[in-house]
Design a protein around this motif. Structure first.
Motif, short mmCIF file in Angstrom:
data_model
loop_
_atom_site.label_atom_id
_atom_site.label_comp_id
_atom_site.label_asym_id
_atom_site.label_seq_id
_atom_site.Cartn_x
_atom_site.Cartn_y
_atom_site.Cartn_z
N LYS A 100 0.84 -1.25 0.14
CA LYS A 100 -0.07 -0.14 -0.02
C LYS A 100 0.79 1.33 0.18
N GLU A 101 0.72 2.11 -1.17
CA GLU A 101 1.51 3.15 -1.02
C GLU A 101 0.91 4.32 -0.20
N HIS A 102 1.69 5.36 0.35
CA HIS A 102 1.30 6.30 1.29
C HIS A 102 0.75 7.31 0.67
N PRO A 103 -0.39 7.87 1.07
CA PRO A 103 -1.01 8.81 -0.03
C PRO A 103 -0.29 10.13 0.02
N SER A 104 0.51 10.46 0.96
CA SER A 104 1.18 11.46 0.72
C SER A 104 2.33 11.75 -0.36
N THR A 105 2.59 10.49 -0.85
CA THR A 105 3.29 10.52 -1.90
C THR A 105 3.03 11.33 -3.14
N TYR A 106 1.52 11.40 -3.39
CA TYR A 106 1.19 12.13 -4.46
C TYR A 106 0.45 13.29 -4.03
N ARG A 107 0.10 13.62 -2.62
CA ARG A 107 -0.62 14.67 -2.13
C ARG A 107 0.44 15.66 -1.71
N ASN A 108 1.61 15.30 -1.50
CA ASN A 108 2.81 16.25 -1.09
C ASN A 108 3.78 16.40 -2.13
N HIS A 109 4.93 16.93 -1.45
CA HIS A 109 6.04 17.15 -2.57
C HIS A 109 6.60 15.91 -3.09
N PHE A 110 6.49 15.86 -4.30
CA PHE A 110 6.82 14.33 -4.87
C PHE A 110 8.27 14.42 -5.44
N SER A 111 8.87 13.34 -4.86
CA SER A 111 10.45 13.17 -5.18
C SER A 111 10.68 12.19 -6.20
N ALA A 161 6.38 -7.25 -10.17
CA ALA A 161 7.09 -8.38 -10.53
C ALA A 161 7.61 -9.36 -9.51
N LEU A 162 7.37 -9.01 -8.04
CA LEU A 162 7.90 -9.92 -7.09
C LEU A 162 6.73 -10.91 -7.06
N PRO A 163 6.90 -12.19 -6.72
CA PRO A 163 6.11 -13.33 -6.61
C PRO A 163 5.12 -12.84 -5.64
N ASN A 164 3.73 -13.27 -6.03
CA ASN A 164 2.61 -13.21 -5.02
C ASN A 164 2.62 -11.79 -4.33
N THR A 165 2.81 -10.76 -5.37
CA THR A 165 2.61 -9.37 -4.52
C THR A 165 1.56 -8.76 -5.38
N SER A 166 0.86 -7.76 -4.98
CA SER A 166 -0.18 -6.84 -5.64
C SER A 166 -0.12 -5.54 -5.06
N LEU A 167 -0.71 -4.52 -5.54
CA LEU A 167 -0.69 -3.38 -4.97
C LEU A 167 -2.25 -2.90 -4.59
N ASP A 176 -9.24 1.73 2.62
CA ASP A 176 -9.24 1.86 3.95
C ASP A 176 -8.18 1.48 4.50
N PRO A 177 -6.86 2.04 5.09
CA PRO A 177 -5.80 1.31 5.95
C PRO A 177 -6.23 0.26 6.93
N PHE A 178 -7.25 0.83 7.60
CA PHE A 178 -7.74 -0.21 8.55
C PHE A 178 -8.63 -1.57 8.40
N ALA A 179 -9.01 -1.28 7.11
CA ALA A 179 -9.66 -2.42 6.61
C ALA A 179 -8.43 -3.67 6.14
N LEU A 180 -7.57 -2.95 5.55
CA LEU A 180 -6.26 -3.87 5.16
C LEU A 180 -5.79 -4.37 6.36
N ILE A 181 -5.65 -3.77 7.37
CA ILE A 181 -5.07 -4.16 8.55
C ILE A 181 -5.76 -5.37 9.30
N ASP A 182 -7.09 -5.28 9.32
CA ASP A 182 -8.15 -6.13 9.81
C ASP A 182 -8.24 -7.37 9.00
N LYS A 183 -7.91 -7.37 7.75
CA LYS A 183 -8.25 -8.56 7.05
C LYS A 183 -6.82 -9.29 6.80
#
Length: 290
Positions: free
Chosen positions: A135-146, A160-166, A172-179
């Motif tokens: 999960k990307e941090h939302p500030s990556t695109y809502r704040n100063h981008f590097s 490209a990593l095995p068994n990896t998705s975005l 909702d980050p809490f939904a991700l945590i709970d699941k």
């Protein structure tokens, strides 16, 4: 100690823990809430930045334009590879940090390049039939981008990593945590939030909560293997009793006069700069705001 065997927590502390255990809408950080209210979505942010770019034309225009183009391409790459659907089987979620920031460099140690953490996690989890959701941090695109820390190839390398998705940027980050079965982070606050919500955490850096029950600091692949195996067996787990005890001890060793301490330190620095031995630095005192 209270009836449940833990040290008493202040009303302010109880309110904070209750907030973390509730919904993300109640627990969302103030800075993130302000950005979310200011910009409806990432597309709105990019359009606003484009308008601002042409309204403030100057010597840095080519560099700012290039950064905006790269930011747009990077966001589109993340969006195209992300999904609103989570794995139906067991998965761990890795929450990325906004960069550049102290919490990843230097506190993330050798994993300041977060792809390295994702790769080692993926290698260990895939052998155990567990997926990794990033999960990307939302500030990556809502704040100063590097452009140093994020680009199209960064996300291509992740998927490209095995068994990896975005995961979707606004999920909702809490939904991700709970699941999930557990959370991974370098040093992020989300690691503590995960433990408060009953999920163990793996941290790759010098997280200030790494001593809490349910958190495991890892440095290499062997550490990760041991941590994941302990999570699956239930050896590494989080519980309210130990979390409350940790938080009460944290409160007992904290102070409320933060602003006053800072003001006192600034006054001491200003006094030191005015000392004759620092005569060459006296021009700096005007830059210290009291």
């Amino acid at each position: 100690e209270s009836d449940n065997g833990v040290m008493l927590i202040s009303e302010k502390g109880k309110k904070h823990l209750k907030m973390i255990r509730s919904t993300y809408d109640e627990a969302i950080p103030d800075y993130e809430l302000r950005r979310k209210k200011r910009y409806r979505n990432i597309r709105h942010i990019l359009i606003s930045e484009l308008k601002n770019l042409f309204s403030n034309y100057g010597v840095y225009f080519p560099f700012r334009l290039k950064r905006l183009v790269l930011k747009t391409a990077s966001y589109r790459a993340y969006k195209s590879h992300s999904s609103e659907y989570l794995p139906e089987h067991k998965f761990m979620v890795l929450f990325l940090h906004f960069q550049p920031e102290r919490t990843s460099n230097p506190e993330g140690l050798m994993y300041a390049n977060q792809w390295l953490a994702a790769r080692k996690l993926s290698q260990v989890l895939s052998k155990r039939g567990i997926s990794l959701v990033v999960k990307e941090h939302p500030s990556t695109y809502r704040n100063h981008f590097s452009t140093i820390w994020r680009d199209v190839s960064f996300y291509q390398g992740l998927v490209a990593l095995p068994n990896t998705s975005l995961a979707f940027l606004d999920v909702d980050p809490f939904a991700l945590i709970d699941k999930s079965i557990a959370v991974a982070t370098l040093t992020g606050t989300v690691g503590f939030e995960s433990i408060v919500r009953g999920r163990p955490t793996i941290c790759f850096g010098r997280a200030n909560y790494k001593g809490i029950t349910g958190c495991r600091f890892v440095e290499n692949k062997k550490d990760i293997e041991d941590a994941v195996d302990d999570i699956l067996s239930g050896v590494l787990s989080a519980n309210d009793r130990d979390t409350n005890k940790y938080f009460s001890e944290l409160e007992a060793n904290s102070f409320d006069e933060y602003d006053e301490r800072i003001n006192t330190s600034l006054k001491a620095i200003q006094f030191a700069i005015k000392h004759p031995c620092c005569s060459g630095l006296t021009n700096l005192d005007t830059k210290i705001a009291l």
